[in-house]
Design a protein around this motif. Structure first.
Motif, PDB file in Angstrom:
ATOM      1  N   VAL A   1     -16.783  14.174  -4.235  1.00  0.00           N
ATOM      2  CA  VAL A   1     -16.385  14.769  -3.011  1.00  0.00           C
ATOM      3  C   VAL A   1     -14.760  14.926  -3.192  1.00  0.00           C
ATOM      4  N   SER A   2     -14.262  16.193  -3.168  1.00  0.00           N
ATOM      5  CA  SER A   2     -12.880  16.447  -3.017  1.00  0.00           C
ATOM      6  C   SER A   2     -12.105  16.844  -1.957  1.00  0.00           C
ATOM      7  N   PRO A   3     -11.583  16.090  -1.313  1.00  0.00           N
ATOM      8  CA  PRO A   3     -10.969  16.572   0.105  1.00  0.00           C
ATOM      9  C   PRO A   3     -10.084  17.984  -0.152  1.00  0.00           C
ATOM     10  N   VAL A   4     -10.229  18.791   1.053  1.00  0.00           N
ATOM     11  CA  VAL A   4      -9.325  19.987   0.830  1.00  0.00           C
ATOM     12  C   VAL A   4      -8.352  20.057   2.128  1.00  0.00           C
ATOM     13  N   THR A   5      -7.130  20.352   1.861  1.00  0.00           N
ATOM     14  CA  THR A   5      -6.326  20.429   2.924  1.00  0.00           C
ATOM     15  C   THR A   5      -6.247  21.861   3.505  1.00  0.00           C
ATOM     16  N   GLY A   6      -6.385  22.446   4.763  1.00  0.00           N
ATOM     17  CA  GLY A   6      -6.126  23.441   5.303  1.00  0.00           C
ATOM     18  C   GLY A   6      -5.652  23.420   6.658  1.00  0.00           C
ATOM     19  N   THR A   7      -5.556  24.645   7.422  1.00  0.00           N
ATOM     20  CA  THR A   7      -5.044  24.912   8.390  1.00  0.00           C
ATOM     21  C   THR A   7      -5.942  25.309   9.704  1.00  0.00           C
ATOM     22  N   THR A   8      -6.042  24.601  10.570  1.00  0.00           N
ATOM     23  CA  THR A   8      -6.720  25.019  11.940  1.00  0.00           C
ATOM     24  C   THR A   8      -5.973  24.949  13.121  1.00  0.00           C
ATOM     25  N   ASN A   9      -6.050  26.208  13.702  1.00  0.00           N
ATOM     26  CA  ASN A   9      -5.208  26.418  15.127  1.00  0.00           C
ATOM     27  C   ASN A   9      -3.715  25.925  14.842  1.00  0.00           C
ATOM     28  N   GLY A  10      -3.004  26.297  13.536  1.00  0.00           N
ATOM     29  CA  GLY A  10      -1.836  25.967  13.367  1.00  0.00           C
ATOM     30  C   GLY A  10      -1.623  24.592  12.867  1.00  0.00           C
TER      31      GLY A  10
ATOM     32  N   PRO B   1     -12.668  14.352   4.021  1.00  0.00           N
ATOM     33  CA  PRO B   1     -11.766  13.235   3.557  1.00  0.00           C
ATOM     34  C   PRO B   1     -12.718  11.942   3.406  1.00  0.00           C
ATOM     35  N   PRO B   2     -12.291  10.982   2.631  1.00  0.00           N
ATOM     36  CA  PRO B   2     -13.066   9.769   2.358  1.00  0.00           C
ATOM     37  C   PRO B   2     -13.189   8.927   3.841  1.00  0.00           C
ATOM     38  N   PRO B   3     -14.379   8.247   3.946  1.00  0.00           N
ATOM     39  CA  PRO B   3     -14.634   7.673   5.179  1.00  0.00           C
ATOM     40  C   PRO B   3     -13.528   6.511   5.305  1.00  0.00           C
TER      41      PRO B   3
ATOM     42  N   VAL C   1       1.009  -1.183   0.026  1.00  0.00           N
ATOM     43  CA  VAL C   1      -0.149   0.110   0.092  1.00  0.00           C
ATOM     44  C   VAL C   1       0.902   1.324   0.128  1.00  0.00           C
ATOM     45  N   VAL C   2       0.796   2.024  -1.063  1.00  0.00           N
ATOM     46  CA  VAL C   2       1.501   3.325  -1.337  1.00  0.00           C
ATOM     47  C   VAL C   2       0.863   4.415  -0.687  1.00  0.00           C
ATOM     48  N   ALA C   3       1.553   5.154   0.095  1.00  0.00           N
ATOM     49  CA  ALA C   3       1.035   6.732   0.776  1.00  0.00           C
ATOM     50  C   ALA C   3       0.692   7.379  -0.460  1.00  0.00           C
ATOM     51  N   LEU C   4      -0.611   7.846  -0.769  1.00  0.00           N
ATOM     52  CA  LEU C   4      -0.743   8.814  -1.660  1.00  0.00           C
ATOM     53  C   LEU C   4      -1.663   9.923  -1.050  1.00  0.00           C
ATOM     54  N   PRO C   5      -1.857  10.968  -1.882  1.00  0.00           N
ATOM     55  CA  PRO C   5      -2.673  12.176  -1.261  1.00  0.00           C
ATOM     56  C   PRO C   5      -4.030  11.550  -1.163  1.00  0.00           C
ATOM     57  N   VAL C   6      -4.626  12.606  -0.364  1.00  0.00           N
ATOM     58  CA  VAL C   6      -5.901  12.015   0.040  1.00  0.00           C
ATOM     59  C   VAL C   6      -6.799  11.981  -1.149  1.00  0.00           C
ATOM     60  N   PRO C   7      -7.388  10.913  -1.606  1.00  0.00           N
ATOM     61  CA  PRO C   7      -8.143  10.886  -3.112  1.00  0.00           C
ATOM     62  C   PRO C   7      -9.634  11.435  -2.676  1.00  0.00           C
TER      63      PRO C   7
ATOM     64  N   CYS D   1     -11.883   7.189  -9.674  1.00  0.00           N
ATOM     65  CA  CYS D   1     -10.927   6.263 -10.478  1.00  0.00           C
ATOM     66  C   CYS D   1      -9.996   7.415 -11.235  1.00  0.00           C
ATOM     67  N   ASP D   2      -8.633   7.444 -11.061  1.00  0.00           N
ATOM     68  CA  ASP D   2      -7.905   7.986 -11.739  1.00  0.00           C
ATOM     69  C   ASP D   2      -7.005   7.283 -12.454  1.00  0.00           C
TER      70      ASP D   2
END
Length: 351
Positions: A56-65, A72-74, A36-42, A115-116
Motif C-alpha cells: 500500500v503506497s500512501p498518496v498526498t493530496g488536497t482536500t478543501n484546501g 497512510p500506515p496504521p 526518530v527522524v521525520a521521513l515521508p510517509v512510508p 523495507c527500503d
C-alpha cells in the motif's frame, strides 16, 4: 517491493481496514539510530492468512484546501517505544521504532512497513534488527529490499544458522517478495537442548538453481536471539495473547482479599473464624476482666467453707458472717468473753 505487488483494488482496501483495527505486537525499526527522524510517509505491506502480500503506497493530496495523506500506515506501525537489544550479547536499551514486526492474525496475517534499506549496516535487511529477542510461539517477519538485487528474476531462501552450527533453510521464492514469515516452534530450542540461542539470518541468492549449489550467493543478515517467553508474555494463540493468563491472577488476588476481610470481620464480631470456628468451635478467650465473663467467673463462686476457687455447678452453703466491732476480735476479748472463739464455734455448728 516488486512492481507485481502493487494495489489490488478493493481487496487491498478491505484488508487494510480489517488489519488496521488490530494492535501490532511489534512495530517497525528506527533506521536512524537512537533518534526518530521525520521521513515521508512510508509504504506498508498487508499480508493475509495464506501469506499473500500487497503493498500500500500512501498518496498526498488536497482536500478543501488542506493537505491530506490517503492510505497512510496504521498508527501502530509509526509509534515509538523503548526496546532492549543484544547486538553484541550485552543488553542495550534503545528508544525508537520497533526492531521487529510480528504477525498479529491467523497464519501469516499481519502488517509491516515496506523495507527500503538499499545498503549500509544490515542492508538489504530491515527487520529484525541485530540483537532482537524473539520468543518461541510467535511468527515474525524477516524483511529485505528487492532493490538490492540486480536481477528481478532472482530467487532466494532464508538461512537460519544457530550458534551450534546446525542450520536450516527455507523454501525458495522470488526475491521480489521482500519478506519471509518465520514461525518459531518449540522444536527449535528443544532440539538444540538450550533455553536460548543466537541465530544468524542470511539470504541465499541464486538466479537459476537451488541454494545448495556452489554458485549461490550469500547475503549475511542480522543475528538475533531466540528464547522461551517469560511468564508475563503469553504465547500467542489464535488472534492474540490469552486473556485468561492475565485475568486469573487478578481474580485470585481479589478472592484472597475478600476472604481475609470476612475472617477479620467474623473474628471481631463473633470471636470465631469461618470454617475453623465451625469445625473446632474455636473461640477467642478473654484474659483478665473481660466483658464476656459472668459475675461468678469474675469474683469466684463459694465452695465448701467459703473459700474462693474454681466455679462449681453446685452452689456452696450459705455462710452467715456476723459483723462486730474491731475490738471484739481480740484473742482475749472484753471482760470474760472470747468473741473470736465464740464466732468460730458458731460457724462450726452451722456446718
Amino acid at each position: 517491493m516488486g512492481r507485481n505487488w502493487s494495489f489490488r483494488g478493493c481487496a487491498v482496501t478491505a484488508s487494510a481496514i480489517l488489519l488496521g483495527c488490530q494492535t501490532a505486537l511489534a512495530l517497525p525499526q528506527n533506521q536512524g539510530g537512537n533518534d526518530v527522524v521525520a521521513l515521508p510517509v512510508p509504504a506498508w505491506v498487508i499480508v493475509d492468512e495464506a501469506g499473500i502480500a500487497a503493498t500500500v503506497s500512501p498518496v498526498t493530496g488536497t482536500t478543501n484546501g488542506a493537505t491530506t495523506t490517503f492510505n497512510p500506515p496504521p498508527a501502530t506501525l509509526l509509534a515509538t517505544g523503548t526496546y532492549t537489544l543484544l547486538p553484541s550479547g550485552i543488553a542495550t536499551t534503545r528508544t525508537g521504532l520497533a526492531p521487529v514486526a510480528t504477525a498479529t492474525g491467523k497464519g501469516d496475517a499481519g502488517i509491516f512497513l515496506a523495507c527500503d534499506k538499499y545498503q549500509g549496516p544490515g542492508g538489504p535487511f530491515c527487520q529484525p534488527e541485530p540483537g532482537t529477542v524473539l520468543y518461541v510461539g510467535y511468527t515474525y517477519y524477516v524483511t529485505w529490499t528487492p532493490r538490492r538485487f540486480s536481477s528481478g528474476n532472482a530467487k532466494v531462501a532464508v538461512q537460519l544458522t544457530p550458534e551450534d552450527g546446525k542450520g536450516t533453510t527455507s523454501e525458495m521464492f522470488p526475491v521480489s517478495r521482500g519478506f519471509w514469515a518465520w514461525t518459531i516452534d518449540d522444536d527449535f530450542l528443544r532440539l538444540a537442548g538450550r533455553e536460548s540461542i543466537s541465530v544468524e539470518l542470511s539470504l541465499l541468492q541464486d538466479d537459476d538453481t537451488t541454494p545448495a549449489d556452489n554458485d549461490a550467493q550469500k547475503h549475511t543478515g542480522p543475528t538475533v536471539y531466540v528464547m522461551y517467553p517469560p511468564p508475563l508474555v503469553p504465547v500467542k494463540s489464535g488472534n492474540g495473547p490469552s486473556v485468561i493468563a492475565i485475568a486469573v491472577p487478578v481474580v485470585v488476588a481479589v478472592v484472597v482479599l475478600l476472604l481475609a476481610g470476612l475472617c477479620f470481620w467474623s473474628w471481631r464480631r463473633h470471636g470465631t473464624v469461618p470454617i475453623v470456628g465451625a469445625l473446632g468451635k474455636v473461640r477467642r478467650r478473654s484474659s483478665g476482666y473481660g466483658v464476656r465473663k459472668s459475675a461468678s467467673e469474675r469474683v469466684g463462686r463459694g465452695v465448701g467453707g467459703g473459700t474462693f476457687g474454681a466455679p462449681s455447678d453446685k452452689p456452696g452453703p450459705n455462710i452467715n458472717i456476723q459483723l462486730t466491732d474491731r475490738d471484739s476480735w481480740s484473742p482475749t476479748g472484753t471482760g470474760s468473753r472470747n468473741v473470736f472463739r465464740e464466732e468460730m464455734q458458731r460457724q462450726e455448728r452451722q456446718r
